[in-house]
Design an enzyme around this catalytic site. Sequence first.
Site, mmCIF file in Angstrom:
data_model
loop_
_atom_site.group_PDB
_atom_site.id
_atom_site.type_symbol
_atom_site.label_atom_id
_atom_site.label_comp_id
_atom_site.label_asym_id
_atom_site.label_seq_id
_atom_site.Cartn_x
_atom_site.Cartn_y
_atom_site.Cartn_z
ATOM 1 N N HIS A 130 0.805 -1.227 0.000
ATOM 2 C CA HIS A 130 0.000 0.000 0.000
ATOM 3 C C HIS A 130 0.837 1.276 0.000
ATOM 4 O O HIS A 130 0.309 2.370 -0.115
ATOM 5 C CB HIS A 130 -0.938 0.051 1.218
HETATM 6 C C1 UD1 Z 1 -2.242 5.949 5.188
HETATM 7 C C2 UD1 Z 1 -0.985 6.563 5.769
HETATM 8 C C3 UD1 Z 1 0.137 5.534 5.780
HETATM 9 C C4 UD1 Z 1 -0.301 4.265 6.473
HETATM 10 C C5 UD1 Z 1 -1.609 3.764 5.879
HETATM 11 C C6 UD1 Z 1 -2.131 2.591 6.675
HETATM 12 C C7 UD1 Z 1 -0.686 8.973 5.349
HETATM 13 C C8 UD1 Z 1 0.019 9.988 4.534
HETATM 14 N N1 UD1 Z 1 -0.523 7.687 4.961
HETATM 15 O O1 UD1 Z 1 -1.950 5.605 3.841
HETATM 16 O O2 UD1 Z 1 1.249 6.062 6.474
HETATM 17 O O3 UD1 Z 1 0.699 3.298 6.300
HETATM 18 O O4 UD1 Z 1 -2.591 4.805 5.930
HETATM 19 O O5 UD1 Z 1 -2.979 1.790 5.941
HETATM 20 O O6 UD1 Z 1 -1.352 9.310 6.299
HETATM 21 N N2 UD1 Z 1 -9.200 4.510 0.643
HETATM 22 C C9 UD1 Z 1 -10.431 3.916 0.545
HETATM 23 N N3 UD1 Z 1 -11.101 3.638 1.704
HETATM 24 C C10 UD1 Z 1 -10.608 3.909 2.932
HETATM 25 C C11 UD1 Z 1 -9.353 4.515 3.020
HETATM 26 C C12 UD1 Z 1 -8.658 4.808 1.874
HETATM 27 O O7 UD1 Z 1 -10.925 3.636 -0.540
HETATM 28 O O8 UD1 Z 1 -11.271 3.606 3.937
HETATM 29 C C13 UD1 Z 1 -8.452 4.777 -0.608
HETATM 30 C C14 UD1 Z 1 -8.762 6.139 -1.237
HETATM 31 O O9 UD1 Z 1 -8.677 5.978 -2.625
HETATM 32 C C15 UD1 Z 1 -7.600 6.979 -0.743
HETATM 33 C C16 UD1 Z 1 -6.457 5.971 -0.720
HETATM 34 O O10 UD1 Z 1 -7.050 4.761 -0.318
HETATM 35 O O11 UD1 Z 1 -7.340 8.063 -1.590
HETATM 36 C C17 UD1 Z 1 -5.346 6.343 0.238
HETATM 37 O O12 UD1 Z 1 -5.844 6.557 1.567
HETATM 38 P P1 UD1 Z 1 -5.032 7.507 2.577
HETATM 39 O O13 UD1 Z 1 -5.622 7.395 3.923
HETATM 40 O O14 UD1 Z 1 -4.886 8.857 2.001
HETATM 41 O O15 UD1 Z 1 -3.584 6.892 2.569
HETATM 42 P P2 UD1 Z 1 -3.117 5.385 2.806
HETATM 43 O O16 UD1 Z 1 -2.451 4.928 1.565
HETATM 44 O O17 UD1 Z 1 -4.212 4.588 3.359
HETATM 45 N N1 UDP Z 2 -3.837 -5.308 8.761
HETATM 46 C C1 UDP Z 2 -5.131 -5.795 8.925
HETATM 47 N N2 UDP Z 2 -5.815 -6.185 7.805
HETATM 48 C C2 UDP Z 2 -5.280 -6.115 6.554
HETATM 49 C C3 UDP Z 2 -3.972 -5.614 6.417
HETATM 50 C C4 UDP Z 2 -3.276 -5.200 7.538
HETATM 51 O O1 UDP Z 2 -5.633 -5.881 10.042
HETATM 52 O O2 UDP Z 2 -5.980 -6.468 5.585
HETATM 53 C C5 UDP Z 2 -3.109 -4.855 9.961
HETATM 54 C C6 UDP Z 2 -1.743 -5.464 10.142
HETATM 55 O O3 UDP Z 2 -1.832 -6.707 10.800
HETATM 56 C C7 UDP Z 2 -1.026 -4.409 10.961
HETATM 57 C C8 UDP Z 2 -1.632 -3.124 10.467
HETATM 58 O O4 UDP Z 2 -2.861 -3.480 9.823
HETATM 59 O O5 UDP Z 2 -1.321 -4.533 12.335
HETATM 60 C C9 UDP Z 2 -0.705 -2.487 9.496
HETATM 61 O O6 UDP Z 2 -1.360 -1.469 8.826
HETATM 62 P P1 UDP Z 2 -0.911 -0.948 7.406
HETATM 63 O O7 UDP Z 2 -0.069 -1.960 6.722
HETATM 64 O O8 UDP Z 2 -2.141 -0.496 6.732
HETATM 65 O O9 UDP Z 2 -0.089 0.366 7.779
HETATM 66 P P2 UDP Z 2 1.419 0.642 8.250
HETATM 67 O O10 UDP Z 2 1.717 -0.222 9.416
HETATM 68 O O11 UDP Z 2 2.306 0.387 7.084
HETATM 69 O O12 UDP Z 2 1.399 2.089 8.585
#
Ligand code: UD1
Ligand code: UDP
Length: 355
Positions: free
Chosen positions: A203
């Site tokens: 991601h």
């Molecule tokens: C965010 C965090 C990242 C973290 C990740 C955990 C920032 C800059 N990034 O990244 O550090 O590792 O969360 O998962 O804060 N979207 C959906 N549904 C949702 C959420 C997101 O469809 O419920 C899609 C949307 O298209 C959105 C994209 O995911 O634009 C990115 O979501 P966003 O929260 O901006 O960043 P993450 O990549 O999730």
């Molecule tokens: N995780 C989850 N379901 C998923 C993918 C990840 O519960 O489908 C959990 C994972 O076990 C970990 C956390 O989400 O505890 C990590 O989140 P993510 O990878 O989204 O973000 P990051 O840690 O890179 O910020």
Amino acid sequence: MKIITVIGARPQFIKAAAVSNKLRKKNQEILIHTGQHYDENMSKIFFDELDIPYPDYNLSVGSGGHGKQTGEMLIKLEEIYEKEKPELVLVYGDTNSTLAGALVGSKMLIPVIHVEAGLRSFNKSMPEEQNRIITDHLSSLLFAPTEIAVKNLSNEGIVNNVYNSGDVMFDAVLHFGEVAKKKSNIIEELGIKNQEYILTTIHRAENTNDICRLQNIIDALNECGRIVILPLHPRTKKYIQDYGLTFNSNIKVISPIGYLDMLSLERSCIKIVTDSGGVQKEAFFMQKPCITMRDETEWVETVDNDWNRIVGTDKKKILNAIIGFEPKMQQKDIFGDGTSSEKICEIIESERIGR
Ligand code: UD1
Ligand code: UDP
């Protein structure tokens, strides 16, 4: 003490699951969900499964560019802080929700507590690195999960009120790992067997926003000759569709899953291939070889201990690691003893900060 906690993204729900209920034994916690993550399987499922108190406020900020998303959070958080008048603000990790929670607290002269402080990738092009650096420099009480994180802070001149608390995600794995054994049926539901699949998550913006990097990752997974279970983050799903990338039949793409199912898949897999921060650590906790599809990591201890291999997005390197990487070293105790959340609560209660 009256403490406002700001969360908004999946890994923060898991960290709050370890800390929130303990914090509430002696403090009044107001929980604010920014709404950064909002799909049911990116948000609600964690509150339901992990006994996290339901948020007092949901800002419903949703997705958008960094400015729009963070800016909306700032405006709405300021109003709530003004109304609630907390003595402390607590934030976790490195997302835009972390930055917004910390920035508003700091500007309003409310001391900020940062849990998971001191992490550095030394790659300032990552939004997370920017968020972490600013948050650490604005915080009054910093809980670093490892000794290296403490050193990183000290190298930037942050030495006061810094504690090596261990990692609250280790607490979460120990506790919810047991719950998962009883409650998760995902292995049966997916029709897979113990030790016959690779578990993958993707991601990170640097991988999704670059078609070559994402193509290399998918090519490697398509050609690895193993069953791959891929709970697909909505961000990655969107880019894969936009780029027109396709999966071979060895890859089982599923929607994002709850934490209990995730722990269950981590426990039974052969190896973990990921670009997630949290999942790298969980691989270590579960004693699974981790292959990290990034050019660097904040969790350098797992690499130094030879349980994590950094391969970037080079197809050959990913494939070689999937086939050949076997850790040979005994794991060291790096992330504390599983009582990090208790320690954090005790220190918050005994420190004079905010009083
Ligand atoms: C965010 C965090 C990242 C973290 C990740 C955990 C920032 C800059 N990034 O990244 O550090 O590792 O969360 O998962 O804060 N979207 C959906 N549904 C949702 C959420 C997101 O469809 O419920 C899609 C949307 O298209 C959105 C994209 O995911 O634009 C990115 O979501 P966003 O929260 O901006 O960043 P993450 O990549 O999730
Ligand atoms: N995780 C989850 N379901 C998923 C993918 C990840 O519960 O489908 C959990 C994972 O076990 C970990 C956390 O989400 O505890 C990590 O989140 P993510 O990878 O989204 O973000 P990051 O840690 O890179 O910020």
